[in-house]
Design an enzyme around this catalytic site. Structure first.
Site, PDB file in Angstrom:
ATOM      1  N   MET A  46       0.848  -1.198   0.000  1.00 12.50           N
ATOM      2  CA  MET A  46       0.000   0.000   0.000  1.00 12.50           C
ATOM      3  C   MET A  46       0.884   1.250   0.000  1.00 12.50           C
ATOM      4  SD  MET A  46      -3.425  -0.943   2.049  1.00 12.50           S
ATOM      5  CE  MET A  46      -2.853  -0.633   3.697  1.00 12.50           C
ATOM      6  N   HIS A  53       9.062  -3.576   3.449  1.00 16.29           N
ATOM      7  CA  HIS A  53       8.684  -3.836   2.056  1.00 16.29           C
ATOM      8  C   HIS A  53       9.914  -4.230   1.234  1.00 16.29           C
ATOM      9  CE1 HIS A  53       5.576  -0.706   3.286  1.00 16.29           C
ATOM     10  NE2 HIS A  53       4.822  -1.727   2.938  1.00 16.29           N
TER      11      HIS A  53
HETATM   12  P1  AMP Z   1       1.393  -2.846   3.534  1.00 14.52           P
HETATM   13  O1  AMP Z   1       1.961  -1.847   2.581  1.00 14.52           O
HETATM   14  O2  AMP Z   1       1.385  -2.410   4.948  1.00 14.52           O
HETATM   15  O3  AMP Z   1       0.088  -3.422   3.062  1.00 14.52           O
HETATM   16  O4  AMP Z   1       2.412  -4.061   3.512  1.00 14.52           O
HETATM   17  C1  AMP Z   1       2.760  -4.686   2.297  1.00 14.52           C
HETATM   18  C2  AMP Z   1       3.497  -5.951   2.604  1.00 14.52           C
HETATM   19  O5  AMP Z   1       4.676  -5.651   3.358  1.00 14.52           O
HETATM   20  C3  AMP Z   1       2.676  -6.926   3.453  1.00 14.52           C
HETATM   21  O6  AMP Z   1       2.888  -8.246   2.963  1.00 14.52           O
HETATM   22  C4  AMP Z   1       3.256  -6.745   4.827  1.00 14.52           C
HETATM   23  O7  AMP Z   1       3.129  -7.884   5.643  1.00 14.52           O
HETATM   24  C5  AMP Z   1       4.719  -6.482   4.491  1.00 14.52           C
HETATM   25  N1  AMP Z   1       5.393  -5.818   5.606  1.00 14.52           N
HETATM   26  C6  AMP Z   1       4.992  -4.684   6.237  1.00 14.52           C
HETATM   27  N2  AMP Z   1       5.838  -4.404   7.261  1.00 14.52           N
HETATM   28  C7  AMP Z   1       6.779  -5.390   7.276  1.00 14.52           C
HETATM   29  C8  AMP Z   1       7.915  -5.676   8.076  1.00 14.52           C
HETATM   30  N3  AMP Z   1       8.254  -4.883   9.101  1.00 14.52           N
HETATM   31  N4  AMP Z   1       8.650  -6.769   7.804  1.00 14.52           N
HETATM   32  C9  AMP Z   1       8.316  -7.587   6.767  1.00 14.52           C
HETATM   33  N5  AMP Z   1       7.250  -7.368   5.953  1.00 14.52           N
HETATM   34  C10 AMP Z   1       6.491  -6.295   6.204  1.00 14.52           C
END
Ligand code: AMP
Length: 304
Positions: A46, A53
């Site tokens: 997102m 990410h």
């Molecule tokens: P988001 O943009 O928050 O929807 O996250 C996108 C992807 O990044 C999702 O698969 C999350 O689980 C992953 N993600 C977010 N924060 C972390 C983190 N600290 N470590 C590993 N993956 C992450």
């Protein structure tokens, strides 16, 4: 006129990644990669990209020939009154970060094309849901969240096609849910979980950490520290799951968290609540610090 190496270095730092918006444009790119025998690693996000990410991007680069990142704040997964409008959006910085990490292509989906005619007769109308997962844990307070995630991601996985998709273990329930969505719909995409990236003090890196005040940010690392202690206690022979969880709830409140929304020991494949430990079970929790909700989870370090 030739540019100096300094110019070239700064060009590289400020360059944007290559982008596509339309579905047919995206699919033409993917088809051309597949025609050359290359595999595609897909990282859905997102935006407001951070080290978490980028760990997914690195995992994709290790396994796949080409890496696709999408940036889309999915409206279906936010309920009324949640932070859809104030969710951080920083497209330019994200594209620079992707360029610096050698991401091959960034897909910026258009809501109207992703969900054509949604809400109108004959418009986008499907709902994808796995109630046995979406009602648990985060779903208790956010009853429409995971069907919003599953509905959008089923469509997105269908559009991207194959080969591999990378998700963070940070959002453990989402990972379990989307693995099952891919399996149940027989989508030809393999879902990989990537370990959580943490700040030096242990706090899981998250776009929502931007919401924390300085005082709250100082308390926040106690979340992971307390969960890790609890996981170590649960790994000891003779420990009682309920007693450890009760004590951990008290410790989190004492550390300064406003509320423990949930704290459970669950199966890492089904998310069913556990009252006795087994190897690879997960301790999963959501807590509140003022108006910010933090999520984290820790795997039990039990000998098999
Ligand atoms: P988001 O943009 O928050 O929807 O996250 C996108 C992807 O990044 C999702 O698969 C999350 O689980 C992953 N993600 C977010 N924060 C972390 C983190 N600290 N470590 C590993 N993956 C992450």
């Amino acid at each position: 006129m030739s540019s100096t190496s300094t110019d070239r270095a700064s060009d590289h730092v400020t360059a944007d990644a290559r982008t596509v918006r339309g579905v047919s444009e995206l699919q033409a790119e993917i088809a051309s990669w597949h025609a050359e025998g290359m595999t595609v690693g897909y990282v859905p996000t997102m935006g407001a990209l951070h080290e978490g990410h980028m760990a997914l991007v690195e995992a994709a680069q290790q396994r796949n020939d080409r890496v696709l990142v999408s940036i889309f704040v999915n409206p279906l997964q936010f309920a009324e009154g949640e932070d859809f409008d104030r969710y951080p959006r920083m497209e330019r910085a994200d594209l620079q970060r992707c360029a610096a990490a050698d991401v091959d292509l960034v897909w910026l989906p258009d809501s109207a094309e992703l969900f054509p005619g949604m809400g109108k007769a004959g418009g986008f109308g499907i709902t994808v849901d796995i109630p046995a997962i979406s009602g648990l844990l985060c779903g208790q307070r956010r009853p429409t969240h995971f069907s919003g995630v599953a509905t959008e991601m089923a469509r997105v996985m269908q559009i991207v096609g194959s080969d591999d998709m990378y998700l963070g273990e940070k959002d453990f329930q989402q990972l379990v849910l989307l693995r099952q969505v891919a399996r149940d719909l027989a989508l030809p995409i393999v879902v990989h979980g990537v370990p959580t990236v943490r700040a030096d003090d242990g706090l899981a890196v998250s776009s929502r950490n931007l919401y924390l005040s300085a005082e709250e940010r100082a308390v926040a690392p106690q979340f992971y520290a307390t969960l890790s202690d609890a996981a170590a206690q649960l790994a000891r022979p003779g420990s009682t799951v309920d007693a450890v969880l009760d004590l951990t709830r008290v410790r989190l409140l004492e550390a300064g968290f406003t509320e423990v929304e949930y704290l459970e020991l669950v199966s890492s494949t089904t998310l069913e609540s556990k009252t006795a430990t087994a190897p690879s079970d997960r301790l999963v929790a959501a807590v509140w610090l003022g108006s910010t909700r933090l999520l984290d989870n820790v795997e039990l370090a039990l000998a098999p």
